[in-house]
Design a protein around this motif. Structure first.
Motif, mmCIF file in Angstrom:
data_model
loop_
_atom_site.group_PDB
_atom_site.id
_atom_site.type_symbol
_atom_site.label_atom_id
_atom_site.label_comp_id
_atom_site.label_asym_id
_atom_site.label_seq_id
_atom_site.Cartn_x
_atom_site.Cartn_y
_atom_site.Cartn_z
ATOM 1 N N ARG A 6 54.522 104.806 23.297
ATOM 2 C CA ARG A 6 53.253 105.481 23.620
ATOM 3 C C ARG A 6 52.158 104.492 23.969
ATOM 4 O O ARG A 6 52.229 103.298 23.674
ATOM 5 C CB ARG A 6 52.816 106.379 22.475
ATOM 6 N N ALA A 8 47.871 104.697 23.476
ATOM 7 C CA ALA A 8 46.939 105.546 22.716
ATOM 8 C C ALA A 8 45.505 105.058 22.873
ATOM 9 O O ALA A 8 44.923 104.490 21.948
ATOM 10 C CB ALA A 8 47.349 105.553 21.238
ATOM 11 N N PRO A 9 44.924 105.248 24.050
ATOM 12 C CA PRO A 9 43.571 104.720 24.261
ATOM 13 C C PRO A 9 42.490 105.519 23.529
ATOM 14 O O PRO A 9 42.652 106.712 23.286
ATOM 15 C CB PRO A 9 43.380 104.864 25.781
ATOM 16 N N SER A 10 41.424 104.833 23.190
ATOM 17 C CA SER A 10 40.224 105.500 22.655
ATOM 18 C C SER A 10 39.297 105.750 23.844
ATOM 19 O O SER A 10 38.951 104.802 24.553
ATOM 20 C CB SER A 10 39.517 104.586 21.656
ATOM 21 N N GLU A 42 42.896 108.986 21.573
ATOM 22 C CA GLU A 42 42.401 108.824 20.201
ATOM 23 C C GLU A 42 40.886 109.061 20.189
ATOM 24 O O GLU A 42 40.077 108.127 20.183
ATOM 25 C CB GLU A 42 42.807 107.438 19.675
ATOM 26 N N TYR A 177 41.316 106.303 11.384
ATOM 27 C CA TYR A 177 42.343 105.880 12.341
ATOM 28 C C TYR A 177 43.671 105.550 11.656
ATOM 29 O O TYR A 177 44.742 105.955 12.116
ATOM 30 C CB TYR A 177 41.803 104.681 13.149
ATOM 31 N N VAL A 181 46.916 107.591 12.966
ATOM 32 C CA VAL A 181 47.926 106.908 13.783
ATOM 33 C C VAL A 181 49.315 107.061 13.157
ATOM 34 O O VAL A 181 50.312 107.297 13.860
ATOM 35 C CB VAL A 181 47.532 105.421 14.000
ATOM 36 N N ARG A 195 51.123 97.537 21.227
ATOM 37 C CA ARG A 195 49.663 97.569 21.337
ATOM 38 C C ARG A 195 49.135 96.150 21.213
ATOM 39 O O ARG A 195 49.891 95.216 20.933
ATOM 40 C CB ARG A 195 49.076 98.490 20.267
ATOM 41 N N LEU A 199 45.491 94.475 16.541
ATOM 42 C CA LEU A 199 45.815 95.519 15.562
ATOM 43 C C LEU A 199 46.916 95.094 14.586
ATOM 44 O O LEU A 199 47.235 95.836 13.647
ATOM 45 C CB LEU A 199 46.199 96.821 16.277
#
Ligand code: GLU
Length: 293
Positions: A6, A8-10, A42, A177, A181, A195, A199
């Motif tokens: 995946r 998963a952008p903010s 996100e 978050y 997540v 990612r 992170l």
């Protein structure tokens, strides 16, 4: 069970070349291992109106395609609440009333790692709890029974990092978050998380939480970031770093895509070309310095 990767952008603004490079890598990791590829927005925090549509358009413009519908975290409140209830029922949470300032000023517990929550609200008695409840809304924290946890990462090998009593739900009611997540990746059948390596330090917390919820940890690959000429993580203030800026400066999306692929040692052209040549072991392990348009 579905096997998926995946991105998963903010949706806090436009994607920049660093975000796009990570998205391309996540796509390559997933597609090269026969996984489906999912897109999750996100948007629990920091969402800016219009940003999501721009981000999805930019991903498609560099060839990143996804399967099925886009999932948005703001539509998934009941899932997060369910997970928090399960933890609550198992005695694995507590209410916390600390302000940021109080946390900063609290003496840290003996042997507590730098930056860990000092445990101020962990063992409040009933009278203290009642008093604090009358002063401000509570955040919900995890009652962790370890101070560290080890994860395996395809690029970093074994990584051991801090686990503290981190926040699961903020005192404004927003799901944190780290909880969202873990719940989302499990519920969406995501077993590969690619990612940015900023992170990596949060990952032991997430993997530990997954273990408490009975969820197997996904495979992790934390990829190097794109940095500016000072070595700092690329940001919007670093000039022309979005597809729109770069198109204005004479580089259309396909040229930006090719430049990102070149920075990864991969052939230019549609992402299918890169897929045929993709080998995780051959990826650069250092941050890539963005030299401007
Ligand atoms: N939404 C996070 C970000 O844009 C990424 C979280 C993740 O990939 O786990 O930084």
């Amino acid at each position: 069970m579905n096997s998926a990767g995946r991105f998963a952008p903010s949706p806090s603004g436009e994607l920049h070349v660093g975000n796009l490079r990570t998205a391309i890598l996540a796509w390559l990791f997933a597609r090269s291992t026969g996984r489906t590829f999912l897109l999750r927005v996100e948007d629990l925090d920091r969402a800016r109106s219009g940003a999501e549509a721009g981000q999805l358009g930019d991903l498609q413009a560099v060839g990143v395609t996804w399967d099925g519908d886009v999932v948005r975290q703001t539509a998934r409140g009941p899932l997060y609440a369910g997970a928090i209830s399960r933890l609550e029922a198992a005695g694995l949470t507590y209410e916390c009333f600390c302000t940021r300032r109080e946390i900063q000023e609290a003496p840290s517990a003996p042997h507590a790692p730098q930056g860990a929550y000092p445990g101020t609200c962990r063992n409040l008695d009933t009278a203290e709890l009642e008093f604090k409840r009358s002063t401000r809304p509570a955040a919900i924290r995890l009652r962790a029974d370890t101070a560290e946890y080890t994860v395996r990462d395809l690029l970093h090998g074994e990584f051991t990092g801090v686990v503290d009593d981190f926040v699961l739900r903020r005192n404004d009611g927003v799901t944190a978050y780290n909880l969202a997540v873990v719940v989302d990746d499990a519920e969406q059948g995501i077993d590969q998380v690619v990612r940015g390596d900023d992170l990596l330090p949060s990952t032991p917390r997430q993997a530990y939480l997954a273990s408490l919820l009975g969820i197997p940890s996904p495979e992790y690959a934390h990829v190097p970031l794109v940095v500016n000429s000072d070595g700092a993580r690329l940001a919007k203030r670093d000039g022309a770093v979005t597809l729109r800026d770069l198109a204005d400066a004479g580089s259309p999306p396909a040229a930006v895509r090719d430049r990102l692929l070149e920075s990864l040692g991969l052939p230019a052209g549609p992402l299918g070309n890169a897929l045929a040549a993709f080998a995780p072991d051959a990826l650069p392990r250092e941050p890539w310095v963005w030299g401007g348009p």
